[in-house]
Motif scaffolding. Structure first.
Motif, PDB file in Angstrom:
ATOM      1  N   ARG A   1       0.832  -1.217   0.000  1.00 19.03           N
ATOM      2  CA  ARG A   1       0.000   0.000   0.000  1.00 19.03           C
ATOM      3  C   ARG A   1       0.860   1.259   0.000  1.00 19.03           C
ATOM      4  O   ARG A   1       0.464   2.313   0.486  1.00 19.03           O
ATOM      5  CB  ARG A   1      -0.978   0.012   1.179  1.00 19.03           C
ATOM      6  N   LYS A   2       2.050   1.128  -0.538  1.00 18.13           N
ATOM      7  CA  LYS A   2       2.953   2.251  -0.783  1.00 18.13           C
ATOM      8  C   LYS A   2       3.476   2.104  -2.212  1.00 18.13           C
ATOM      9  O   LYS A   2       3.506   1.003  -2.761  1.00 18.13           O
ATOM     10  CB  LYS A   2       4.140   2.232   0.190  1.00 18.13           C
ATOM     11  N   LEU A   3       3.931   3.202  -2.800  1.00 20.20           N
ATOM     12  CA  LEU A   3       4.431   3.155  -4.167  1.00 20.20           C
ATOM     13  C   LEU A   3       5.935   2.922  -4.259  1.00 20.20           C
ATOM     14  O   LEU A   3       6.466   2.723  -5.353  1.00 20.20           O
ATOM     15  CB  LEU A   3       4.078   4.459  -4.900  1.00 20.20           C
ATOM     16  N   TRP A   4       6.616   2.916  -3.121  1.00 20.46           N
ATOM     17  CA  TRP A   4       8.078   2.851  -3.166  1.00 20.46           C
ATOM     18  C   TRP A   4       8.622   1.514  -3.638  1.00 20.46           C
ATOM     19  O   TRP A   4       9.588   1.447  -4.393  1.00 20.46           O
ATOM     20  CB  TRP A   4       8.661   3.222  -1.802  1.00 20.46           C
ATOM     21  N   VAL A   5       8.031   0.410  -3.195  1.00 21.09           N
ATOM     22  CA  VAL A   5       8.503  -0.905  -3.654  1.00 21.09           C
ATOM     23  C   VAL A   5       8.265  -1.077  -5.156  1.00 21.09           C
ATOM     24  O   VAL A   5       9.189  -1.469  -5.885  1.00 21.09           O
ATOM     25  CB  VAL A   5       7.868  -2.051  -2.839  1.00 21.09           C
ATOM     26  N   PRO A   6       7.050  -0.813  -5.670  1.00 20.12           N
ATOM     27  CA  PRO A   6       6.892  -0.935  -7.126  1.00 20.12           C
ATOM     28  C   PRO A   6       7.780   0.016  -7.924  1.00 20.12           C
ATOM     29  O   PRO A   6       8.273  -0.351  -8.995  1.00 20.12           O
ATOM     30  CB  PRO A   6       5.404  -0.646  -7.369  1.00 20.12           C
ATOM     31  N   ILE A   7       8.021   1.224  -7.408  1.00 20.34           N
ATOM     32  CA  ILE A   7       8.936   2.139  -8.100  1.00 20.34           C
ATOM     33  C   ILE A   7      10.339   1.539  -8.147  1.00 20.34           C
ATOM     34  O   ILE A   7      10.994   1.516  -9.195  1.00 20.34           O
ATOM     35  CB  ILE A   7       8.961   3.523  -7.416  1.00 20.34           C
ATOM     36  N   GLY A   8      10.823   1.039  -7.003  1.00 15.59           N
ATOM     37  CA  GLY A   8      12.144   0.421  -6.969  1.00 15.59           C
ATOM     38  C   GLY A   8      12.228  -0.806  -7.850  1.00 15.59           C
ATOM     39  O   GLY A   8      13.212  -1.009  -8.569  1.00 15.59           O
ATOM     40  N   LEU A   9      11.202  -1.631  -7.807  1.00 14.70           N
ATOM     41  CA  LEU A   9      11.153  -2.854  -8.617  1.00 14.70           C
ATOM     42  C   LEU A   9      11.188  -2.513 -10.106  1.00 14.70           C
ATOM     43  O   LEU A   9      11.935  -3.132 -10.886  1.00 14.70           O
ATOM     44  CB  LEU A   9       9.876  -3.615  -8.270  1.00 14.70           C
ATOM     45  N   HIS A  10      10.397  -1.533 -10.495  1.00 12.52           N
ATOM     46  CA  HIS A  10      10.347  -1.074 -11.887  1.00 12.52           C
ATOM     47  C   HIS A  10      11.704  -0.517 -12.317  1.00 12.52           C
ATOM     48  O   HIS A  10      12.230  -0.852 -13.379  1.00 12.52           O
ATOM     49  CB  HIS A  10       9.266   0.011 -11.994  1.00 12.52           C
ATOM     50  N   PHE A  11      12.293   0.324 -11.466  1.00 12.04           N
ATOM     51  CA  PHE A  11      13.590   0.933 -11.754  1.00 12.04           C
ATOM     52  C   PHE A  11      14.688  -0.116 -11.851  1.00 12.04           C
ATOM     53  O   PHE A  11      15.503  -0.124 -12.785  1.00 12.04           O
ATOM     54  CB  PHE A  11      13.926   1.952 -10.674  1.00 12.04           C
ATOM     55  N   GLY A  12      14.725  -1.044 -10.892  1.00 13.01           N
ATOM     56  CA  GLY A  12      15.747  -2.089 -10.890  1.00 13.01           C
ATOM     57  C   GLY A  12      15.670  -2.968 -12.121  1.00 13.01           C
ATOM     58  O   GLY A  12      16.694  -3.299 -12.739  1.00 13.01           O
ATOM     59  N   TRP A  13      14.461  -3.355 -12.496  1.00 17.16           N
ATOM     60  CA  TRP A  13      14.255  -4.181 -13.683  1.00 17.16           C
ATOM     61  C   TRP A  13      14.757  -3.449 -14.929  1.00 17.16           C
ATOM     62  O   TRP A  13      15.480  -4.009 -15.759  1.00 17.16           O
ATOM     63  CB  TRP A  13      12.767  -4.510 -13.809  1.00 17.16           C
ATOM     64  N   ASN A  14      14.387  -2.166 -15.050  1.00 15.01           N
ATOM     65  CA  ASN A  14      14.759  -1.403 -16.240  1.00 15.01           C
ATOM     66  C   ASN A  14      16.261  -1.124 -16.331  1.00 15.01           C
ATOM     67  O   ASN A  14      16.840  -1.183 -17.414  1.00 15.01           O
ATOM     68  CB  ASN A  14      13.992  -0.081 -16.290  1.00 15.01           C
ATOM     69  N   ILE A  15      16.898  -0.793 -15.200  1.00 13.22           N
ATOM     70  CA  ILE A  15      18.333  -0.497 -15.281  1.00 13.22           C
ATOM     71  C   ILE A  15      19.144  -1.774 -15.497  1.00 13.22           C
ATOM     72  O   ILE A  15      20.207  -1.742 -16.116  1.00 13.22           O
ATOM     73  CB  ILE A  15      18.860   0.272 -14.044  1.00 13.22           C
ATOM     74  N   ALA A  16      18.622  -2.904 -15.002  1.00 15.37           N
ATOM     75  CA  ALA A  16      19.307  -4.169 -15.276  1.00 15.37           C
ATOM     76  C   ALA A  16      19.273  -4.449 -16.778  1.00 15.37           C
ATOM     77  O   ALA A  16      20.284  -4.822 -17.380  1.00 15.37           O
ATOM     78  CB  ALA A  16      18.652  -5.309 -14.505  1.00 15.37           C
ATOM     79  N   GLY A  17      18.097  -4.247 -17.380  1.00 16.16           N
ATOM     80  CA  GLY A  17      17.958  -4.513 -18.803  1.00 16.16           C
ATOM     81  C   GLY A  17      18.729  -3.559 -19.682  1.00 16.16           C
ATOM     82  O   GLY A  17      19.227  -3.938 -20.745  1.00 16.16           O
ATOM     83  N   SER A  18      18.844  -2.307 -19.253  1.00 18.21           N
ATOM     84  CA  SER A  18      19.481  -1.290 -20.095  1.00 18.21           C
ATOM     85  C   SER A  18      20.901  -0.972 -19.657  1.00 18.21           C
ATOM     86  O   SER A  18      21.870  -1.270 -20.369  1.00 18.21           O
ATOM     87  CB  SER A  18      18.639  -0.008 -20.075  1.00 18.21           C
ATOM     88  N   ALA A  19      21.069  -0.387 -18.474  1.00 17.43           N
ATOM     89  CA  ALA A  19      22.370   0.113 -18.030  1.00 17.43           C
ATOM     90  C   ALA A  19      23.363  -1.001 -17.731  1.00 17.43           C
ATOM     91  O   ALA A  19      24.570  -0.820 -17.889  1.00 17.43           O
ATOM     92  CB  ALA A  19      22.192   0.997 -16.795  1.00 17.43           C
ATOM     93  N   ILE A  20      22.883  -2.164 -17.301  1.00 17.67           N
ATOM     94  CA  ILE A  20      23.807  -3.249 -16.927  1.00 17.67           C
ATOM     95  C   ILE A  20      24.000  -4.248 -18.065  1.00 17.67           C
ATOM     96  O   ILE A  20      25.111  -4.432 -18.567  1.00 17.67           O
ATOM     97  CB  ILE A  20      23.318  -3.974 -15.658  1.00 17.67           C
ATOM     98  N   PHE A  21      22.911  -4.890 -18.497  1.00 17.36           N
ATOM     99  CA  PHE A  21      23.040  -5.979 -19.472  1.00 17.36           C
ATOM    100  C   PHE A  21      22.926  -5.523 -20.924  1.00 17.36           C
ATOM    101  O   PHE A  21      23.098  -6.336 -21.838  1.00 17.36           O
ATOM    102  CB  PHE A  21      22.001  -7.059 -19.181  1.00 17.36           C
ATOM    103  N   SER A  22      22.631  -4.255 -21.149  1.00 16.57           N
ATOM    104  CA  SER A  22      22.602  -3.686 -22.514  1.00 16.57           C
ATOM    105  C   SER A  22      21.666  -4.438 -23.453  1.00 16.57           C
ATOM    106  O   SER A  22      22.033  -4.793 -24.581  1.00 16.57           O
ATOM    107  CB  SER A  22      24.008  -3.639 -23.115  1.00 16.57           C
TER     108      SER A  22
END
Length: 277
Positions: free
Chosen positions: A182-203
């Motif tokens: 019932r907070k937005l912080w976990v989904p924001i972090g989850l979304h951010f982590g998933w996206n940076i793994a796909g882009s910034a880390i694994f290209s």
């Protein structure tokens, strides 16, 4: 009208941030600054418009506990995407050729921060939260997941399968993370982590967006159901499976905590704002 005003407010910030990112494109450090500034401004505007339209404190974005929640959400997102890549690499469909570009990864951090925050505010903070008050948790989860997937059909390398996969995996998992906390912080972090793994880390390609190269110089090839094709690993069956499993855990937690809103209860109350946090 509250739904309209809240959507307009967050969309306006997203639009301005996107224009800013385009204006500094190529300067990766400025891309980082603009992306982070967009994310922060979006949260502030969301909190302000919720106060004005609902006459309540926006507890879903309160700062207490925000850092650890966003931190472990980010780690979980990176871990889940890493598991997807590990399985694709095991089949020989993902190959690292060397190092990519550090500066490119920096710019991607800013872009993905803005995307994660604005999309979570729009789809979980506004649409899901308000629709849940009208229809209950399960119907709202289904409707907003479909909308979330459909929104990705406008990307450069979009596909119907990719949009469906996003609806199932991301729409379901991110919404479930919000329902559980019932907070937005976990989904924001989850979304951010998933996206940076796909882009910034694994290209890899992220949601068919012609994503620039990150830290690794990597190539991916093979069957679309394994690699996701031009849409990227989010179109892989591995992503669907891992994210559905994560969504199941979050919904189990939500049920244990009494956070699920049935249709009859939502019809009486008209809102899910009074649920235990």
């Amino acid at each position: 009208m509250r739904l309209v005003w809240q959507l307009v407010a967050v969309l306006a910030v997203a639009f301005v941030g996107n224009q800013g990112s385009m204006a500094v494109q190529g300067n990766h450090w400025l891309e980082l600054v603009v992306g982070v500034a967009t994310a922060v401004l979006a949260v502030l505007v969301y909190a302000w418009v919720v106060r004005r339209t609902e006459r309540r404190a926006p507890v879903e974005v309160e700062l207490k506990g925000a850092a650890p929640a966003m931190g472990w959400g980010t780690l979980l997102g990176i871990g889940l995407f890493g598991a997807v890549i590990l399985n694709i690499a095991f089949l020989g469909n993902y190959t690292v050729n060397g190092l990519g570009t550090t500066s490119g990864a920096v710019g991607l951090l800013g872009f993905m921060a803005a995307a994660a925050v604005t999309e979570e505010l729009i789809f979980r903070g506004v649409l899901f939260r308000i629709i849940e008050g009208w229809t209950g948790t399960w119907i709202a989860l289904t409707l907003t997941s479909v909308l979330f997937g459909a929104a990705h059909l406008f990307n450069a390398n979009a596909s119907l399968w990719g949009a469906l996969a996003i609806a199932i995996e991301a729409g379901g998992m991110l919404t479930a993370a919000y329902v559980a906390t019932r907070k937005l912080w976990v989904p924001i972090g989850l979304h951010f982590g998933w996206n940076i793994a796909g882009s910034a880390i694994f290209s890899t390609e992220v949601s068919g967006n012609n994503t620039p190269q990150g830290l690794l110089d990597a190539t991916m090839s093979g069957p679309m159901l394994v690699t996701g094709g031009d849409f990227g690993p989010e179109g892989s069956v591995y992503s669907v499976v891992f994210c559905v499993l994560a969504a199941g855990v979050f919904m189990w937690l939500a049920r244990r905590r009494g956070h699920l809103v049935p249709l009859r209860r939502s019809a009486r109350s008209g809102t899910a704002a009074t649920l235990p946090r």
